[in-house]
Motif scaffolding. Structure first.
Motif, PDB file in Angstrom:
ATOM      1  N   TRP A 180       0.843  -1.208   0.000  1.00 34.62           N
ATOM      2  CA  TRP A 180       0.000   0.000   0.000  1.00 34.62           C
ATOM      3  C   TRP A 180       0.875   1.254   0.000  1.00 34.62           C
ATOM      4  O   TRP A 180       0.622   2.211  -0.743  1.00 34.62           O
ATOM      5  N   CYS A 242      -9.432   4.525   2.970  1.00 35.51           N
ATOM      6  CA  CYS A 242      -7.974   4.549   2.836  1.00 35.51           C
ATOM      7  C   CYS A 242      -7.453   5.812   3.506  1.00 35.51           C
ATOM      8  O   CYS A 242      -7.948   6.903   3.220  1.00 35.51           O
ATOM      9  N   CYS A 245      -6.250   8.281   0.416  1.00 37.07           N
ATOM     10  CA  CYS A 245      -7.112   8.827  -0.639  1.00 37.07           C
ATOM     11  C   CYS A 245      -8.602   8.761  -0.312  1.00 37.07           C
ATOM     12  O   CYS A 245      -9.422   9.302  -1.047  1.00 37.07           O
ATOM     13  N   CYS A 262      -5.879  -0.869  -1.384  1.00 35.82           N
ATOM     14  CA  CYS A 262      -6.691   0.271  -1.823  1.00 35.82           C
ATOM     15  C   CYS A 262      -6.844   0.163  -3.341  1.00 35.82           C
ATOM     16  O   CYS A 262      -5.859   0.308  -4.071  1.00 35.82           O
ATOM     17  N   GLU A 265      -5.602   3.230  -5.550  1.00 33.23           N
ATOM     18  CA  GLU A 265      -4.174   3.514  -5.698  1.00 33.23           C
ATOM     19  C   GLU A 265      -3.316   2.310  -6.078  1.00 33.23           C
ATOM     20  O   GLU A 265      -2.177   2.471  -6.505  1.00 33.23           O
TER      21      GLU A 265
HETATM   22 ZN    ZN Z   1      -5.965   4.922  -1.225  1.00 31.74          ZN
END
Ligand code: ZN
Length: 282
Positions: A180, A242, A245, A262, A265
């Protein structure tokens, strides 16, 4: 599920507490936990503990010429107690009784017995099969060239990073955090990474695992608790926004673990098929 940061803080705290302590006796109530018989476990009696260090996700309790190598697996803990355990305590696997009533105890929660220990001569540790097969440590990460070479394999990043032969110390929790942080799909192959992506991932190993260790240094004073306060941002947070974002964190459920990511992303907006769900629908 102790991984590099959790095992490292355990080693640091135990080292501080037990260095120099005399061993009165050692026994293995959970017979299956001890994988070696020569030297016998009681050979530790009469010696002194000289250190505790981490090797990958394992702990090495050193007593001069002998080393007790311990793998906690998913539910084990190596902890120091001021009082000795009752021999009826079903969670005890290995007991190292120290002078002054203290006891270093390998315990395991749940019904499965998977945590193990080996008593090795100090000179045999490096060549032990579980030690010799380890890749370089994930923290601090190897130099960029070596890191790139290690990851250059046609395998998905999620299992690749958890493979201790590739790089040591990462498991099912921290792999989600690393991918991530580097904004990489868990299903991207190691050999498909661009140079910049390799560098992002290496930086993530350095910073994320380093920050976890700093966190533990702050919050864990003497005793490592049964359940560590893991500073996770995406792992086990499916359904939550998230932190970067705001998109909803998604999860893919496997037989014995959950992968969180996520979609916005990491997977170009695609929500990956949930293996559990698709199995049920079949
Ligand atoms: Zn994100």
């Amino acid at each position: 599920m102790p991984e590099l940061p959790e095992v490292e803080i355990t080693a640091r705290r135990l080292a501080r507490a037990v260095e120099g302590a005399g061993v009165e006796s050692a026994l293995a109530p959970g017979m299956v936990a001890l994988k070696t018989f020569d030297p016998p476990l009681d050979a530790l009696a009469g010696g002194r503990l000289t250190g505790v260090r981490r090797i990958g996700k394992m702990l090495a309790v050193e007593a001069g010429e002998l080393t007790l190598l311990v793998h906690l697996m998913s539910a084990g803990r190596l902890q120091l107690f001021d009082k000795r355990a009752s021999l009826r305590d079903k969670s005890s696997r290995i007991l190292v009784r120290l002078e002054g009533e203290r006891e270093l105890r390998l315990r395991e929660f749940g019904t499965q017995q998977r945590a193990w220990a080996k008593l090795l001569r100090a000179g045999e540790v490096a060549t032990d099969e579980d030690v010799a097969r380890l890749g370089p440590d994930a923290h601090p990460p190897p130099p960029p060239d070596e890191f790139a070479r290690l990851l250059d394999q046609p395998r998905h990043l999620h299992p690749l990073l958890r493979d201790q032969r590739t790089i040591a110390g990462i498991g099912r929790s921290w792999v989600d955090e690393l991918l991530w942080t580097a904004r990489l799909s868990p299903f991207k192959q190691g050999s498909e990474l661009e140079d910049g992506e390799v560098e992002e991932l290496r930086t993530a190993c350095d910073e994320v695992l380093g920050a976890a260790l700093d966190h533990y240094e702050q919050v864990i004073v003497d005793t490592v608790p049964d359940k560590l306060p893991m500073p996770l941002q995406v792992h086990r947070r499916a359904g939550e926004p998230c932190p970067r974002c705001g998109s909803t964190i998604e999860a893919v459920h496997f037989k014995d673990y959950v992968m969180c990511y996520c979609p916005e992303e990491q997977t170009g907006g695609r929500v990956l098929k949930d293996r559990r769900l698709s199995r049920l629908l079949k």
